[in-house]
Design an enzyme around this catalytic site. Structure first.
Site, short mmCIF file in Angstrom:
data_model
loop_
_atom_site.label_atom_id
_atom_site.label_comp_id
_atom_site.label_asym_id
_atom_site.label_seq_id
_atom_site.Cartn_x
_atom_site.Cartn_y
_atom_site.Cartn_z
N ASP A 197 0.86 -1.19 0.00
CA ASP A 197 0.00 0.00 0.00
C ASP A 197 0.89 1.24 0.00
O ASP A 197 1.51 1.56 1.01
CB ASP A 197 -0.89 -0.03 1.26
N GLU A 226 -1.78 -1.09 -3.77
CA GLU A 226 -2.84 -0.18 -3.33
C GLU A 226 -2.40 1.28 -3.47
O GLU A 226 -1.27 1.63 -3.15
CB GLU A 226 -3.15 -0.51 -1.86
N GLU A 251 -9.98 4.25 -0.57
CA GLU A 251 -10.18 4.72 0.81
C GLU A 251 -10.32 6.23 0.92
O GLU A 251 -10.85 6.73 1.90
CB GLU A 251 -9.03 4.23 1.71
N HIS A 301 -12.06 -0.71 3.33
CA HIS A 301 -10.98 -0.12 4.14
C HIS A 301 -11.46 0.00 5.57
O HIS A 301 -12.60 0.39 5.83
CB HIS A 301 -10.65 1.27 3.59
MG LIG Z 1 -4.51 2.16 2.19
#
Ligand SMILES: [Mg+2]
Length: 372
Positions: A197, A226, A251, A301
């Site tokens: 991420d 991500e 998110e 998320h």
């Molecule tokens: Mg994230």
């Protein structure tokens, strides 16, 4: 049944540091009805901004605070309350902070309705659509690759078969990132899936650099990448195609059109709405269905607290396209302020059985961190 009380809570750990970690403070809403039921909700945002949106006095017809919309209403009118909150904040809202604050109230309403019906929330949402749900351990990426062996060994010992490493030490340089990825892949062992991420730590990279970075991740067998691009850069999300690597994002999105733009762009494999940001379960359910229509998997998320985790788990259990559930393993003292019946065992979650969301506020513990 009428809502007679709306109480807001701002909790903050005393030692907030500069980090990509939204679990250092917490904004909660507790609703109370005339028959004594309570519902708990959360917004993952700036707590003081959230409180202002709840408490703002009437300014004009489409510029109001949420408290006056919600208190006095029947929780069964949840859809109407949602529409009225949207209308009341139209002048400054239609997304962003207003949608986040609405999320806290919406989650509290679902919690109330579940308790009133003696049903877990996923049942009210039409679930369970799954027998069980795989959880992934979610952690900040350490700065030192040597830290990964111990950290990932711990997750494996708990039974997790997937781990996500984000923000933290990522983004210093492509070479440093590769050292972290290689160390993570090595520490995870052959059985464990690893997600990377980038968070805000990679957003300054240009398209070609992200493409090369993604190709490197393919060589290490990474499960997903991500947030490789800035959330405003919808064009790059639509353009990136990396065979052998899933692209996940969502998110930062709050308004429904943001999710629509990402999904219609066609470059997304996994969508990650946060129920404490994207309009609560009322809106996230629609986003999950929209994703399913586009053949995109859902992985909500959920970082900031056990409240949003519970909401995300209920959403996933009601969604046939749920892939895997984020399960923060990042230590924060604020999680001790929430009692939760939703726990991963050996890396898996069962359908929640307790009425409502399955979380409640420990007021005594919360008092130690309450500010404002
Ligand atoms: Mg994230």
């Amino acid at each position: 049944m009428r809502i007679v009380e709306l109480e807001t809570f701002i909790l903050r750990r005393p030692d907030v540091i500069e980090a990509g970690d939204s679990s250092q403070d917490l904004f909660l809403v507790e609703l109370r009805t005339d028959d004594g039921l309570t519902g708990l909700g959360e917004a993952d945002s700036s707590p003081e901004v959230m409180r202002a949106i709840v408490e703002a006095p009437y300014s004009h017809e489409v510029c109001r605070g949420l408290r006056e919309v919600v208190v006095g209403r029947d929780p069964a009118d949840r859809e109407a309350v949602w529409r009225d909150m949207y209308a009341a904040t139209l002048f400054y809202g239609r997304g962003g902070a207003a949608m986040q604050a609405m999320s806290a109230i919406d989650l509290a309403l679902w919690d109330l309705l579940g308790k009133a019906a003696a049903q877990p929330v996923h049942r009210l949402l039409g679930g369970p659509a799954l027998d069980r749900l795989r959880a992934y351990s979610s952690l900040l990426m350490p700065h030192d690759p040597a830290a990964l062996a111990g950290l990932l060994g711990e997750q494996r010992a708990l039974g997790f078969s997937a781990v996500k490493l984000g923000w933290g030490g990522l983004g210093r340089s492509v070479a440093a990132d590769e050292r972290l990825v290689a160390a993570a892949r090595d520490a995870a062992g052959p059985e464990m899936d690893v997600m990377i991420d980038m968070g805000s730590h990679g957003w300054q990279r240009d398209f070609a650099a992200v493409e090369a970075f993604a190709a490197m991740l393919v060589r290490y067998g990474i499960f997903w990448l991500e947030e490789p691009f800035h959330p405003d850069d919808y064009a790059s999300y639509a353009r990136l195609r990396v065979p052998g690597l899933r692209i996940a994002t969502g998110e930062e999105e709050c308004a429904e059109w943001g999710f629509e733009t990402l999904l219609e762009g066609g470059g997304i494999d996994v969508i990650q709405p946060d129920p404490a940001r994207a309009g609560g379960l009322t809106r996230c359910r629609r986003i999950a269905e929209l994703a399913a229509d586009h053949g995109v998997a859902l992985a909500p998320h959920a970082w900031s607290s056990p409240v949003v985790r519970a909401a995300a788990v209920h959403l996933s259990f009601a969604s046939p396209n749920a892939l895997i559930q984020e399960y923060s393993r990042h230590p924060t003292p604020l999680s001790a302020t929430i009692r939760s019946t939703i726990e991963a065992r050996h890396g898996w979650l069962d359908p929640p059985a307790e009425p409502g969301l399955g979380v409640s506020l420990d007021r005594e513990a919360a008092a130690r961190y309450r500010v404002g």
